[in-house]
Design a protein around this motif. Structure first.
Motif, PDB file in Angstrom:
ATOM      1  N   ASP A   1       0.829  -1.207   0.000  1.00 10.29           N
ATOM      2  CA  ASP A   1       0.000   0.000   0.000  1.00 10.29           C
ATOM      3  C   ASP A   1       0.862   1.255   0.000  1.00 10.29           C
ATOM      4  O   ASP A   1       0.572   2.230  -0.711  1.00 10.29           O
ATOM      5  N   LYS A   2       1.934   1.249   0.790  1.00 15.29           N
ATOM      6  CA  LYS A   2       2.835   2.400   0.824  1.00 15.29           C
ATOM      7  C   LYS A   2       3.541   2.575  -0.519  1.00 15.29           C
ATOM      8  O   LYS A   2       3.731   3.703  -0.996  1.00 15.29           O
ATOM      9  N   ALA A   3       3.925   1.455  -1.125  1.00 15.86           N
ATOM     10  CA  ALA A   3       4.623   1.516  -2.414  1.00 15.86           C
ATOM     11  C   ALA A   3       3.733   2.107  -3.495  1.00 15.86           C
ATOM     12  O   ALA A   3       4.194   2.883  -4.348  1.00 15.86           O
ATOM     13  N   LEU A   4       2.445   1.764  -3.481  1.00 14.79           N
ATOM     14  CA  LEU A   4       1.524   2.286  -4.492  1.00 14.79           C
ATOM     15  C   LEU A   4       1.482   3.809  -4.472  1.00 14.79           C
ATOM     16  O   LEU A   4       1.372   4.451  -5.524  1.00 14.79           O
ATOM     17  N   GLN A   5       1.578   4.393  -3.291  1.00 14.15           N
ATOM     18  CA  GLN A   5       1.557   5.852  -3.182  1.00 14.15           C
ATOM     19  C   GLN A   5       2.771   6.476  -3.861  1.00 14.15           C
ATOM     20  O   GLN A   5       2.699   7.595  -4.386  1.00 14.15           O
ATOM     21  N   LEU A   6       3.888   5.758  -3.865  1.00 16.43           N
ATOM     22  CA  LEU A   6       5.107   6.268  -4.493  1.00 16.43           C
ATOM     23  C   LEU A   6       5.110   6.036  -6.004  1.00 16.43           C
ATOM     24  O   LEU A   6       5.664   6.829  -6.755  1.00 16.43           O
ATOM     25  N   ILE A   7       4.512   4.931  -6.431  1.00 14.60           N
ATOM     26  CA  ILE A   7       4.511   4.604  -7.865  1.00 14.60           C
ATOM     27  C   ILE A   7       3.561   5.503  -8.623  1.00 14.60           C
ATOM     28  O   ILE A   7       3.849   5.947  -9.746  1.00 14.60           O
ATOM     29  N   GLY A   8       2.397   5.793  -8.029  1.00 18.92           N
ATOM     30  CA  GLY A   8       1.469   6.718  -8.647  1.00 18.92           C
ATOM     31  C   GLY A   8       0.243   6.053  -9.250  1.00 18.92           C
ATOM     32  O   GLY A   8       0.079   4.831  -9.189  1.00 18.92           O
ATOM     33  N   PRO A   9      -0.624   6.851  -9.845  1.00 16.38           N
ATOM     34  CA  PRO A   9      -1.896   6.371 -10.389  1.00 16.38           C
ATOM     35  C   PRO A   9      -1.690   5.290 -11.451  1.00 16.38           C
ATOM     36  O   PRO A   9      -0.738   5.332 -12.223  1.00 16.38           O
ATOM     37  N   GLY A  10      -2.627   4.350 -11.473  1.00 12.12           N
ATOM     38  CA  GLY A  10      -2.591   3.313 -12.504  1.00 12.12           C
ATOM     39  C   GLY A  10      -1.920   2.039 -12.070  1.00 12.12           C
ATOM     40  O   GLY A  10      -2.137   0.981 -12.669  1.00 12.12           O
ATOM     41  N   ALA A  11      -1.074   2.103 -11.040  1.00 16.74           N
ATOM     42  CA  ALA A  11      -0.405   0.894 -10.556  1.00 16.74           C
ATOM     43  C   ALA A  11      -1.357   0.103  -9.668  1.00 16.74           C
ATOM     44  O   ALA A  11      -2.241   0.666  -9.028  1.00 16.74           O
ATOM     45  N   ILE A  12      -1.178  -1.205  -9.665  1.00 16.53           N
ATOM     46  CA  ILE A  12      -1.945  -2.044  -8.751  1.00 16.53           C
ATOM     47  C   ILE A  12      -0.983  -2.941  -7.985  1.00 16.53           C
ATOM     48  O   ILE A  12       0.124  -3.219  -8.452  1.00 16.53           O
ATOM     49  N   ALA A  13      -1.421  -3.390  -6.812  1.00 20.20           N
ATOM     50  CA  ALA A  13      -0.607  -4.259  -5.969  1.00 20.20           C
ATOM     51  C   ALA A  13      -1.389  -5.524  -5.668  1.00 20.20           C
ATOM     52  O   ALA A  13      -2.590  -5.472  -5.399  1.00 20.20           O
ATOM     53  N   ILE A  14      -0.697  -6.654  -5.726  1.00 19.00           N
ATOM     54  CA  ILE A  14      -1.318  -7.935  -5.415  1.00 19.00           C
ATOM     55  C   ILE A  14      -0.460  -8.626  -4.365  1.00 19.00           C
ATOM     56  O   ILE A  14       0.735  -8.861  -4.578  1.00 19.00           O
ATOM     57  N   GLN A  15      -1.081  -8.941  -3.245  1.00 19.03           N
ATOM     58  CA  GLN A  15      -0.349  -9.615  -2.170  1.00 19.03           C
ATOM     59  C   GLN A  15      -0.218 -11.094  -2.498  1.00 19.03           C
ATOM     60  O   GLN A  15      -1.163 -11.741  -2.966  1.00 19.03           O
ATOM     61  N   GLY A  16       0.968 -11.644  -2.260  1.00 14.70           N
ATOM     62  CA  GLY A  16       1.174 -13.063  -2.485  1.00 14.70           C
ATOM     63  C   GLY A  16       2.611 -13.469  -2.258  1.00 14.70           C
ATOM     64  O   GLY A  16       3.515 -12.634  -2.238  1.00 14.70           O
TER      65      GLY A  16
END
Length: 249
Positions: free
Chosen positions: A44-59
């Motif tokens: 979640d923290k990384a998404l804020q740095l990468i910016g709009p359009g990125a998604i994160a999947i836990q696994g």
């Protein structure tokens, strides 16, 4: 700033260090980025740095059911993959005589098994022009005290790239290894902290690096961008070092 415009990039271990720096750089160059990691809070923290359009999947990439779920979500949301940066990995400092079965299984399970199936399960979503990048290490070609298990996993990845380049002949999919030297990342900090000799080990490494410092994640990300882009279109089965000369002289 559009060398990856329209491309879909999956970055494992994309929540910190080299993976995060590369995900940020890929996004800056126009890619739609999917990051994968084990810890949701860090994702979640990384998404804020990468910016709009990125998604994160836990696994966990060593869990094949997790990989199936991850790629099902990528297929449903993105439809295809153009770049796989199989970057997730870890290692413990344990000299021969003190290596535990649990540590061996964990390191090989993530670094070797996890990388293998990260790539294999991505292939059905890839096509000609696709790029696979494996995170190797200078340790694959050097002797490193108390780090033999990790080093062996990275040597395995080097041969994966050579062999997979032949397996993928005719598909137009390239596979290369990106091998950093000592890089200032949370992963390195965690591994060294457990030794009780962190500062001494870093000083010893710096003394062997011609550029007289350890590297930055952003410097490795710049090389990852090259391997991900069409600028490296005539490279496969190769290894690119970003190590300040550490393993070269």
């Amino acid at each position: 700033m559009s060398r990856l415009n329209g491309k879909i990039a999956v970055v494992t271990g994309g929540n910190s260090g080299i993976g995060l720096a590369s995900a940020i750089r890929f996004a800056e160059e126009g890619a739609q980025v999917v990051i994968v990691g084990r810890r949701q809070e860090e994702l979640d923290k990384a998404l804020q740095l990468i910016g709009p359009g990125a998604i994160a999947i836990q696994g966990d990439i060593s869990n094949l059911a997790d990989l199936d779920r991850i790629y099902a979500q990528v297929k449903a949301t993105k439809g295809r993959i153009d770049i796989v940066f199989a970057n997730a990995g870890l290692g413990d400092f344990q000299p021969i005589g003190a290596i535990t079965e649990a540590s061996f299984d964990r390191t090989f399970g993530i670094n070797v098994k996890g990388t293998l199936f990260t790539v294999q399960k991505a292939l059905p979503l890839m096509s000609a022009g696709g790029s696979v990048i494996l995170t190797g290490s200078t340790t694959a070609t050097m002797g490193t005290p108390a780090f033999s298990v990790y080093s062996a996993t990275k040597a395995a990845l080097r041969n994966f790239a050579r062999s997979w380049a032949l397996d993928l002949k005719g598909t137009g999919i390239r596979v290369n290894v990106l091998s950093p030297g000592p890089i200032s990342t949370p992963g390195l900090d965690l591994a060294l902290s457990g030794t009780g000799q962190k500062d001494a080990i870093i000083d010893a490494m710096v003394a062997q690096i011609p550029l007289d410092r350890i590297g930055k994640p952003e410097e490795v990300a710049a090389a990852a961008l090259f391997l991900a882009s069409d600028e490296s279109s005539f490279m496969t089965g190769s290894e690119m070092f970003v190590d300040g000369g550490f393993a070269q002289v």
